[in-house]
Design an enzyme around this catalytic site. Structure first.
Site, PDB file in Angstrom:
ATOM      1  N   HIS A 140       1.044  -1.402   0.038  1.00 49.52           N
ATOM      2  CA  HIS A 140      -0.113   0.104  -0.071  1.00 49.52           C
ATOM      3  C   HIS A 140       0.901   1.145   0.203  1.00 49.52           C
ATOM      4  CE1 HIS A 140      -3.636   2.540   1.278  1.00 49.52           C
ATOM      5  NE2 HIS A 140      -2.471   3.299   1.611  1.00 49.52           N
ATOM      6  N   GLU A 141       1.799   1.348   0.903  1.00 52.48           N
ATOM      7  CA  GLU A 141       2.501   2.417   0.858  1.00 52.48           C
ATOM      8  C   GLU A 141       3.650   2.625  -0.201  1.00 52.48           C
ATOM      9  OE1 GLU A 141       1.998   4.429   3.112  1.00 52.48           O
ATOM     10  OE2 GLU A 141       0.966   2.976   4.209  1.00 52.48           O
TER      11      GLU A 141
HETATM   12 NI    NI Z   1      -2.353   5.517   2.126  1.00 53.65          NI
END
Ligand code: NI
Length: 185
Positions: A140-141
């Site tokens: 996600h990051e």
């Molecule tokens: Ni985010």
């Protein structure tokens, strides 16, 4: 220092980020500030574009989950100039949220296991494999560094349903427990 968090619609969240040099000034402080900003917002991950910087840094802290998952007890890492070099195994569906898209949560398919090369804030180099929840948060990051946000994975129908909420967020018409930077223009 706690930074305001950029939200959906801010161009910095769609920019291509660049690696930083080893003579980048104040790296350790910046990484600590990112942890502080993230903790203040009760997040588990934060990428530099979310504080307005188009550079390849993100932080992840899963130590608060250590009570249920002892393996995560010491999981507090800054990732500098990361490169995901392998994605392995099945794709797994799990609900995600994002500090830059407050109030919205959707299921996202991601790989179960990834291998990533990165530096820490002292420029020590790592090549590690992560699975399960850490791999989920890292992907996600990492997406933030590629200008990608989790809602991009939603179906066209779902995107239509979410459009109004996303527009509200872009206008700052959303309530958060942390300070946000509302996009202009
Ligand atoms: Ni985010």
């Amino acid at each position: 220092m706690i930074y305001p968090i950029t939200v959906y619609g801010d161009p910095v969240l769609r920019k291509t980020t660049t690696d930083i040099d080893q003579d980048f000034e104040g790296l350790e402080q910046l990484v600590e500030d990112m942890f502080e900003t993230m903790h203040n917002a009760e997040g588990v991950g934060l990428a530099a574009p979310q504080i307005g910087l188009p550079i390849r840094i993100f932080v992840v802290d899963l130590s608060a989950l250590g009570e249920d998952e002892p393996l995560l007890k010491d999981f507090r890492k800054g990732f500098i100039n990361p490169q995901i070099v392998e994605k392995v195994g099945e794709k797994v569906l799990m609900e995600e949220g994002c500090l830059s898209i407050p109030g919205l949560r959707e299921d996202v398919l991601r790989f179960e296991t990834i291998r990533i090369r990165y530096y820490d804030s002292k420029w020590q180099e790592y090549d590690q494999v992560f699975s399960g929840f850490p791999a989920r948060v890292i992907q996600h990051e990492y997406d933030h560094l590629e200008g990608v946000m989790f809602v991009d994975y939603c179906s066209p129908l779902k995107k239509r349903i979410l459009k109004g909420k996303l527009t509200d967020i872009t206008k700052g018409q959303v309530s958060t427990s942390y300070r946000i930077k509302v996009p202009r223009g």
